[in-house]
Design an enzyme around this catalytic site. Structure first.
Site, short mmCIF file in Angstrom:
data_model
loop_
_atom_site.label_atom_id
_atom_site.label_comp_id
_atom_site.label_asym_id
_atom_site.label_seq_id
_atom_site.Cartn_x
_atom_site.Cartn_y
_atom_site.Cartn_z
N ARG A 191 0.68 -0.93 -0.42
CA ARG A 191 -0.19 -0.13 -0.08
C ARG A 191 0.74 1.76 0.24
O ARG A 191 0.82 2.18 -1.08
CB ARG A 191 -0.87 -0.20 1.02
N GLU A 243 12.38 -24.14 20.37
CA GLU A 243 12.98 -22.88 19.84
C GLU A 243 13.18 -21.89 21.46
O GLU A 243 12.75 -22.05 22.24
CB GLU A 243 12.05 -22.51 19.23
N HIS A 273 3.63 -27.40 10.44
CA HIS A 273 4.91 -27.88 10.36
C HIS A 273 5.31 -29.53 10.55
O HIS A 273 5.86 -30.13 10.16
CB HIS A 273 5.83 -27.15 10.56
N ASP A 286 -0.55 -23.12 14.97
CA ASP A 286 1.39 -22.21 14.85
C ASP A 286 2.02 -23.18 14.11
O ASP A 286 2.71 -23.43 13.19
CB ASP A 286 1.80 -21.14 15.95
N LYS A 336 12.83 -26.82 3.82
CA LYS A 336 13.95 -27.18 4.60
C LYS A 336 15.04 -28.50 3.72
O LYS A 336 14.45 -29.76 3.72
CB LYS A 336 14.49 -27.31 6.09
N LYS A 391 8.43 -22.48 22.44
CA LYS A 391 9.07 -21.39 23.10
C LYS A 391 9.72 -21.28 24.14
O LYS A 391 9.34 -21.52 24.84
CB LYS A 391 8.44 -20.24 21.83
C1 BG6 Z 1 6.59 -20.57 11.78
C2 BG6 Z 1 5.93 -19.98 12.88
O1 BG6 Z 1 5.96 -20.60 10.76
O2 BG6 Z 1 7.78 -20.98 11.78
C3 BG6 Z 1 7.01 -19.46 13.98
O3 BG6 Z 1 4.68 -18.43 12.52
C4 BG6 Z 1 8.23 -19.94 14.28
O4 BG6 Z 1 6.14 -19.22 15.36
C5 BG6 Z 1 8.46 -20.40 12.88
O5 BG6 Z 1 9.19 -19.48 14.60
C6 BG6 Z 1 9.76 -21.53 12.83
O6 BG6 Z 1 10.41 -21.36 12.20
P1 BG6 Z 1 11.76 -21.77 11.94
O7 BG6 Z 1 12.16 -22.39 10.12
O8 BG6 Z 1 12.63 -20.81 12.69
O9 BG6 Z 1 11.93 -23.30 12.17
#
Ligand code: BG6
Length: 481
Positions: free
Chosen positions: A46, A211, A235, A230, A177, A329
């Site tokens: 935008r 993480e 994933h 999430d 990956k 996290k």
């Molecule tokens: C994202 C999530 O899809 O993947 C995040 O929304 C997460 O919360 C991230 O931190 C992790 O990705 P990677 O590649 O750092 O393992």
């Protein structure tokens, strides 16, 4: 290998994902010689800006997000020549005629929707209305793809009004990956593993994505999602599929995705007792590190920043082998790995040796990508037949030399696959819907019970209850380092 010439439009070009991943990733592919001279990358958002402004913005992003070894001033300058910018209004007609005038109809047109899902429909519709959606067009959409089955269906239906499924690329960046793709190579290019890859020989599987970061500045989005939406729905689910699926008849988009879909369909509902949700507490000296609730600015929040669960796949291959999944996290380490824990030998000729262990094949996804197979050998020395466990350890960086050290970012690979028209590493609409169909009742059950997540300390390996999830089955989690 260079791809065909293309016009790539990045909607949301001034956003965080574009800055951190997409634009630096494209530069890296340019340096690798993959981007043809006549290709153009058109930023769009935008914000009013001219091409020079956008080029300066991208140059800064490259400097900020690529380390010095991965960039040089000369190639950055040449890359910037490929960049253009058109401001458009996703919900109005502003800017669209200018964009339409710029787009070439006879090359691949890739439209990357790096925007919230609420704008997917508007963008798709306007691409059509302005005549720049052609059979050569592809659209790329990011997660979250909906927040439940109903919203995912609506999104799929909206996109289907304007594009064929073969033109829709739903990104799950875990599939980009290198090590995740390697799962398929390990399984299907080696004779060693496949005969053992089933409930007869595998005791259980652990999938961990740990993480160290908190939710940081993403609290507003994250608090509406939580770890289940999430990370697990996408994933971890993808990792589980790649581990559990039957061999596809070919490495081809639909062959692979058909097999993944069958795994999702075979997943049993998860029992409430088989789930542990956690939320990180504050920590550090004098509470220096904010708690999850402080990070998202809601003292009453019940969203989980950690989840562990036990899943079962009801099919011939996996009946009785649990798949333990966990992600969170602010944990002790950043460590993503898949561990295949094999059963013990049927009878030990050495008696009940102390220190007896199972064989474990651990695939490290990040960091220090590699594989580790633990095997039993005789402990050296004259002390009789005592066993000890040793690792057969392989780090991709060491094994592959420079090629291994320079693993491309997931987005680099995925964007090039879009231009090539290869959907193997993208989620199909039915796959996403099936994943939500499994996730929805799990979330509904804890919401109905009014469950609160258990607290855990930052820098720990998650809530105590998660340990119990395995202990009560006579198993234990692998350490997060
Ligand atoms: C994202 C999530 O899809 O993947 C995040 O929304 C997460 O919360 C991230 O931190 C992790 O990705 P990677 O590649 O750092 O393992």
């Amino acid at each position: 290998i260079p791809v065909d010439p293309f016009d790539l439009v990045v909607f949301g070009a001034t956003g965080d994902l574009a800055r951190r991943k997409i634009l630096p990733g494209l530069y890296r592919r340019f340096v690798a010689g993959q981007i043809p001279e006549t290709s153009r990358i058109i930023g769009s958002a935008r914000t009013e800006m001219d091409a020079a402004g956008f080029r300066a913005f991208v140059a800064e992003a490259i400097e900020e997000f690529l380390d010095v070894k991965k960039r040089d001033a000369d190639s950055v300058a040449r890359f910037l020549d490929h960049l253009h910018y058109v401001a458009v209004d996703a919900k109005g007609d502003g800017g669209w005629p200018e964009l339409a005038a710029l787009i070439r109809r006879d090359v691949v047109q890739a439209y990357y929707f790096s925007v919230g899902p609420s704008l997917f429909g508007d963008l798709a519709e306007r691409l059509h209305r302005h005549g720049i959606a052609t059979p050569n067009s592809r659209i790329v959409v990011e997660k979250p793809f909906g927040r439940d089955l109903a919203s995912a269906k609506t999104l799929n239906a909206t996109l289907a009004e304007h594009f064929d499924e073969s033109q829709i690329y739903r990104i799950d960046h875990y599939l980009g990956k290198e090590t995740v793709q390697n799962l398929m190579a390990v399984r299907f290019a080696n004779i060693l593993f496949e005969p053992l890859w089933n409930a007869r020989h595998v005791d259980h599987v652990q999938i961990t994505v740990a993480e160290t970061v908190g939710v940081g500045g993403r609290g507003a989005y994250y608090d509406k999602s939580g770890a289940m939406r999430d990370m697990v729905q996408n994933h971890l689910m993808q990792l589980l599929c790649l581990i559990a699926m039957e061999p596809p008849y070919r490495f081809d988009p639909d062959a692979v995705r058909d097999e993944k879909l069958k795994v999702i369909h075979a997943l049993l509902p998860v029992e409430p007792d088989d789930i542990v949700r956690g939320q990180y507490r504050g920590g550090g000296k004098k509470g220096a590190a904010p708690s999850y609730a402080e990070d998202v600015g809601d003292p009453a929040t019940r969203t989980e920043s950690y989840i562990a669960l036990k899943a079962h796949i009801a099919n011939w291959r996996w009946k009785g082998t649990p798949f333990y999944l966990r992600t969170g996290k602010k944990l002790r380490g950043r460590a993503s790995e898949i561990a295949i824990v094999f059963k013990e030998v049927p009878h030990s000729i050495f008696g009940d040796e102390e220190g007896w262990r199972e064989n474990v094949l651990a695939i490290r996804l990040q960091p220090n990508e590699g594989m580790n197979l633990s095997v039993m050998i005789k402990e050296p020395g004259p002390g009789g037949m005592r066993l000890t466990e040793v690792p057969l350890d392989m780090s991709f960086a060491e094994a592959l030399g420079e090629d291994g050290a320079d693993i491309p970012d997931a987005y680099e690979r995925l964007i090039m696959d879009v231009i090539r028209g290869n959907q193997t590493l993208f989620m199909r609409g039915d796959e996403v819907e099936a994943a939500w169909a499994w996730t929805d009742p799990i979330i509904a059950a804890w919401e109905a019970r009014g469950d609160r997540p258990k607290g855990y300390d930052p820098g720990s390996s998650g809530p105590e209850d998660a340990l119990m999830l395995l202990h009560r089955d006579g198993r234990r989690w692998r350490e997060i380092r």
